[in-house]
Write a protein that holds these residues in place. Structure first.
Motif, mmCIF file in Angstrom:
data_model
loop_
_atom_site.group_PDB
_atom_site.id
_atom_site.type_symbol
_atom_site.label_atom_id
_atom_site.label_comp_id
_atom_site.label_asym_id
_atom_site.label_seq_id
_atom_site.Cartn_x
_atom_site.Cartn_y
_atom_site.Cartn_z
ATOM 1 N N GLU A 95 8.058 -0.283 -9.202
ATOM 2 C CA GLU A 95 7.936 -1.559 -8.491
ATOM 3 C C GLU A 95 6.553 -1.694 -7.869
ATOM 4 O OE1 GLU A 95 10.095 -3.986 -4.792
ATOM 5 O OE2 GLU A 95 10.838 -2.016 -5.450
ATOM 6 N N MET A 96 6.032 -0.613 -7.325
ATOM 7 C CA MET A 96 4.697 -0.646 -6.729
ATOM 8 C C MET A 96 3.637 -0.915 -7.794
ATOM 9 S SD MET A 96 2.920 2.208 -4.266
ATOM 10 C CE MET A 96 2.775 3.442 -5.562
ATOM 11 N N ASN B 100 3.633 -4.580 -8.565
ATOM 12 C CA ASN B 100 2.965 -5.338 -7.503
ATOM 13 C C ASN B 100 1.447 -5.194 -7.606
ATOM 14 O OD1 ASN B 100 5.457 -6.079 -6.499
ATOM 15 N ND2 ASN B 100 5.539 -4.402 -5.007
ATOM 16 N N SER C 97 -5.019 0.588 7.257
ATOM 17 C CA SER C 97 -4.215 1.801 7.191
ATOM 18 C C SER C 97 -5.052 3.058 7.302
ATOM 19 C CB SER C 97 -3.423 1.851 5.875
ATOM 20 O OG SER C 97 -4.311 1.825 4.780
ATOM 21 N N ALA D 51 -0.159 3.247 -2.015
ATOM 22 C CA ALA D 51 0.879 2.350 -1.519
ATOM 23 C C ALA D 51 0.459 1.691 -0.213
ATOM 24 C CB ALA D 51 2.179 3.115 -1.339
ATOM 25 N N GLN D 52 -0.142 2.494 0.669
ATOM 26 C CA GLN D 52 -0.578 1.932 1.949
ATOM 27 C C GLN D 52 -1.700 0.914 1.757
ATOM 28 O OE1 GLN D 52 -1.477 5.220 4.614
ATOM 29 N NE2 GLN D 52 0.332 6.343 3.882
ATOM 30 N N ILE E 115 -2.119 -1.018 -0.898
ATOM 31 C CA ILE E 115 -1.525 -2.224 -1.467
ATOM 32 C C ILE E 115 -0.776 -2.999 -0.399
ATOM 33 C CG2 ILE E 115 0.169 -3.070 -3.124
ATOM 34 C CD1 ILE E 115 -0.510 -0.694 -4.895
ATOM 35 N N GLU E 116 -0.002 -2.282 0.436
ATOM 36 C CA GLU E 116 0.781 -2.954 1.468
ATOM 37 C C GLU E 116 -0.116 -3.592 2.519
ATOM 38 O OE1 GLU E 116 4.375 -1.928 4.638
ATOM 39 O OE2 GLU E 116 3.709 -0.459 3.160
ATOM 40 N N ALA E 117 -1.286 -2.983 2.776
ATOM 41 C CA ALA E 117 -2.200 -3.539 3.772
ATOM 42 C C ALA E 117 -2.895 -4.796 3.283
ATOM 43 C CB ALA E 117 -3.245 -2.488 4.161
ATOM 44 N N GLY E 118 -2.744 -5.099 1.983
ATOM 45 C CA GLY E 118 -3.372 -6.298 1.436
ATOM 46 C C GLY E 118 -4.871 -6.202 1.351
ATOM 47 N N GLN F 142 5.202 5.744 3.818
ATOM 48 C CA GLN F 142 4.430 5.483 5.028
ATOM 49 C C GLN F 142 4.023 6.777 5.726
ATOM 50 O OE1 GLN F 142 3.375 2.423 5.823
ATOM 51 N NE2 GLN F 142 4.425 1.710 3.958
ATOM 52 N N ASN G 33 9.699 7.514 1.308
ATOM 53 C CA ASN G 33 9.026 7.037 2.518
ATOM 54 C C ASN G 33 7.524 7.253 2.354
ATOM 55 O OD1 ASN G 33 8.205 6.266 5.030
ATOM 56 N ND2 ASN G 33 9.451 7.740 6.163
#
Length: 704
Positions: free
Chosen positions: A350-351, A354, A379, A420-421, A423-426, A410, A408
């Motif tokens: 899924e990551m 994205n 991050s 992952a961090q 990507i999540e931070a945009g 994070q 997890n």
């Protein structure tokens, strides 16, 4: 005058510090053909450690990485170094192995003469044949301990080349996965049991005549006792008390065994719930499974007490129940681990989707947006520095061995978590960084896919495809206690072989019943009468040495026959019926020089279970040291053995429990200066303990 006998030419002796005059060498081999070798039999001893001795192991590590010849106590239960390697030259290995991998053993090995493989029983060299020796050459160099290794045989050259290349490829990946995930990969290979007639080692053994003599002696003893019983009682079994015990409540015992077997399918239903996400294995699923196993074993013990079965029925139900418990545990915990791997793979897929859906930044390096992604994100990740490191060093396989079931990202510290961090931070990511991140994620997904595939090379049993009733039913029937996704199998069933082993099973049972009735039952009945008439403990204690003496030889014979019945006859029947090709149910435990070697070799299925699910799991899960994990393994084994004795004699005394724990100091003593290296003395000590121990312990439980 007769001419003197011609003396074979011998090469001049070398200096004592040179390793070329050693009978066995170990070391590493580089791509340039330079072998870094050193002498030392301690690291190559198969007798003391119960492992396959290795004459020469090609490795591609640096010259300084020479194999350590010292065997420490910490490696008593460590199997990291004995996995069978097709590119390893093995001496003293089972003859069922391919002969191309077998070097010389014995006097010929020092001259390394070439012999052609002898045809096997089927007329082929590859299956049962063996290579008497291999031809290699060691040429001295100007450096001590360094030799140029060459081989004329193209097969040997290919083996060495493949070994070097594979070792180089895996050098960066070779990490102790078992210590992280709690599972040790078991090595299943095609092999026969030592005494199986299909094993050429059985008929080619120099002790073949003694095997024949033993069975002739057993038959003559059976005939002698049977004739005596027939003359006195009119039956070959005498008063037939043991047969009467065994005939009692047989139908209920069979139904009980069927119910115990059916209850094992709880594991299938439970793993379906874990797979569909109703339960999380890591957050409590394993606790529920352990509670179920405890209740299962408690139910078996309680039912045996409720039925008041004789010891024959009780011990059968208890031991079979323990087998089912171990099978349930291995199936549940391995699939539970794979469920975590599967969830992590789904998260990374899924990551990856994205990431691929993001629009990369195409601004020039001097633009403000470029400075944003070249700096640190919210991050705390320096994307530019991370990309440069990844591009320069390359993406290593298995970059996060400690997080193979983690979801997890994070709190996790790994390359994948950093991606992952980001990507999540945009954060703004350019094209090169996106490609780097994709490589990181895809490498991890590929590794997790291989983990889910396990030993299933064709992928048919890869998780979660293996979650089928048929797969679990097959595992329950297989003669192994360690669950794997696939095992080596044979092509067909030899029904004549099944008939042979089945006939041997009932034949051995008849011999055991006659010996028990003639030699063991009278001594047991004597102890029962002493208690019934109220004989004081002091008088019973005076009779103790005589009872021990009366049962010395009968119990030793019964112990040997029981072992042969289960591990040679019954397990081979199951293996043949299920086409299970790995018949390594035991090692040459009769050559044991230490008690830990005996514990490893006399019962390989149970030992493999304890190795994976107790020893390695306690290290990875509870972070115990090796010595503490070894103690925990011995403690569990001692508790189970004492439970069996308590149920058989219907009283708790703890004699066997403490004798089991006494093996640990005995192991340490066997590695002391007094016994270390003294093979004959160690083997004599082992046999004395095995000879006297059962009779002594049984008499203790009967008399006191």
């Amino acid at each position: 005058m007769a001419e003197p006998a011609a003396v074979a030419p011998q090469r001049p002796p070398l200096e004592s510090q040179d390793t070329l005059d050693a009978t066995q060498l170990s070391g590493t081999l580089g791509r340039d053909g330079i072998a870094a070798l050193q002498a030392g039999q301690a690291a190559l001893s198969s007798v003391r450690e119960g492992t396959e001795a290795r004459d020469f192991v090609p490795q591609s590590q640096s010259d300084a990485a020479i194999m350590d010849a010292d065997v420490s106590d910490d490696t008593i239960e460590d199997y990291d170094e004995i996995e069978l390697d097709p590119d390893t030259l093995v001496a003293n290995a089972r003859k069922s192995m391919n002969g191309a991998y077998r070097p010389a053993v014995g006097p010929e090995s020092s001259v390394m003469s070439t012999q052609q493989p002898k045809p096997g029983k089927n007329g082929k060299n590859g299956k049962y044949g063996k290579r008497g020796s291999i031809q290699i050459r060691l040429e001295k160099t100007d450096r001590k301990g360094r030799y140029v290794l060459t081989a004329d045989d193209p097969e040997i050259r290919e083996i060495l080349r493949q070994g070097v290349e594979r070792e180089e490829l895996e050098a960066s990946d070779k990490k102790p996965r078992a210590r992280v995930r709690g599972f040790r990969d078991m090595v299943f290979t095609r092999q026969f049991t030592t005494f199986d007639r299909q094993n050429p080692a059985s008929s080619d053994s120099p002790f073949f005549g003694f095997f024949t003599l033993f069975w002739i002696g057993m038959v003559l003893m059976f005939l002698q006792v049977s004739l005596k019983n027939w003359r006195e009682y009119g039956s070959i079994l005498g008063d037939n008390e043991i047969m009467k015990l065994m005939n009692r409540d047989v139908l209920v015992l069979g139904l009980t065994d069927a119910v115990m077997c059916a209850a094992c399918f709880e594991g299938y239903l439970f793993q379906l719930l874990v797979r569909k996400g109703y339960l999380n294995w890591g957050r409590g699923g394993w606790i529920i499974q352990n509670i179920w196993q405890s209740a299962y074993l408690g139910g078996v013990v309680g039912w045996a007490y409720f039925r008041d079965w004789p010891w024959t029925h009780t011990i059968f139900a208890l031991l079979h129940g323990l087998v089912f418990v171990m099978k349930q545990h291995s199936y549940a915990f391995y699939n539970g681990y794979l469920s975590g791997v599967y969830r992590r793979k789904a998260l990374l897929e899924e990551m990856l989707n994205n990431l691929q859906a993001m629009d990369p930044v195409t601004s020039p390096p001097t633009s403000p947006s470029s400075s944003q992604f070249l700096g640190q994100t919210s991050s705390g990740i320096d994307l530019g520095d991370f990309a440069k490191k990844a591009d320069s060093a390359g993406i290593k396989r298995r970059p996060s061995m400690g997080h193979r079931t983690s979801t997890n990202l994070q709190t996790e510290k790994s390359d994948v978590a950093s991606v992952a961090q980001a990507i999540e931070a945009g954060s703004a990511i350019d094209v090169d960084q996106m490609q780097t991140f994709e490589r990181v994620i895809k490498a991890e997904i590929q590794d997790l896919t291989k983990e889910l595939q396990g030993k299933s090379l064709d992928g048919k049993n890869a998780y979660p495809k293996n979650l089928r009733l048929g797969n679990l039913a097959e595992f329950i029937c297989l003669p192994t206690l360690v669950y794997e996704l696939d095992y080596p199998r044979q092509d067909s069933i030899n029904w004549w072989y099944v008939l042979e082993k089945t006939t041997a099973t009932f034949g051995v049972l008849c011999v055991m019943m006659v010996i028990s009735q003639a030699f063991i039952y009278p001594a047991v009945a004597k102890t029962v009468r002493m208690k019934e008439i109220g004989m004081p403990i002091e008088e019973r204690w005076r009779e103790f040495p005589f009872i021990v003496s009366d049962m010395l030889f009968p119990l030793l014979i019964e112990q040997l026959l029981t072992w042969y019945l289960i591990w040679e006859c019954i397990l081979n029947v199951l293996a043949e019926l299920t086409k299970f090709a790995d018949r390594g149910f035991y090692g040459d435990w009769w050559n044991s020089v230490t008690w830990d070697q005996y514990a490893r070799d006399w019962n390989r299925p149970v030992h493999n279970f304890l190795l994976r699910h107790v020893y390695h799991s306690s290290i990875s899960t509870f972070h115990l040291s090796r010595n503490s994990a070894t103690f925990a393994t011995f403690l569990l084994s001692a508790l189970v053995h004492e439970m069996c004795m308590a149920i058989m004699f219907k009283k708790v005394r703890g004699y066997l429990f403490w004798m089991q724990l006494l093996q640990m100091p005995l192991v340490a003593f066997s590695r002391s200066r007094l016994l270390k290296g003294r093979v004959v003395l160690g083997n004599v000590t082992f046999w004395l303990g095995l000879f006297v121990g059962p009779s002594f312990l049984t008499s203790l439980y009967l008399v006191i």
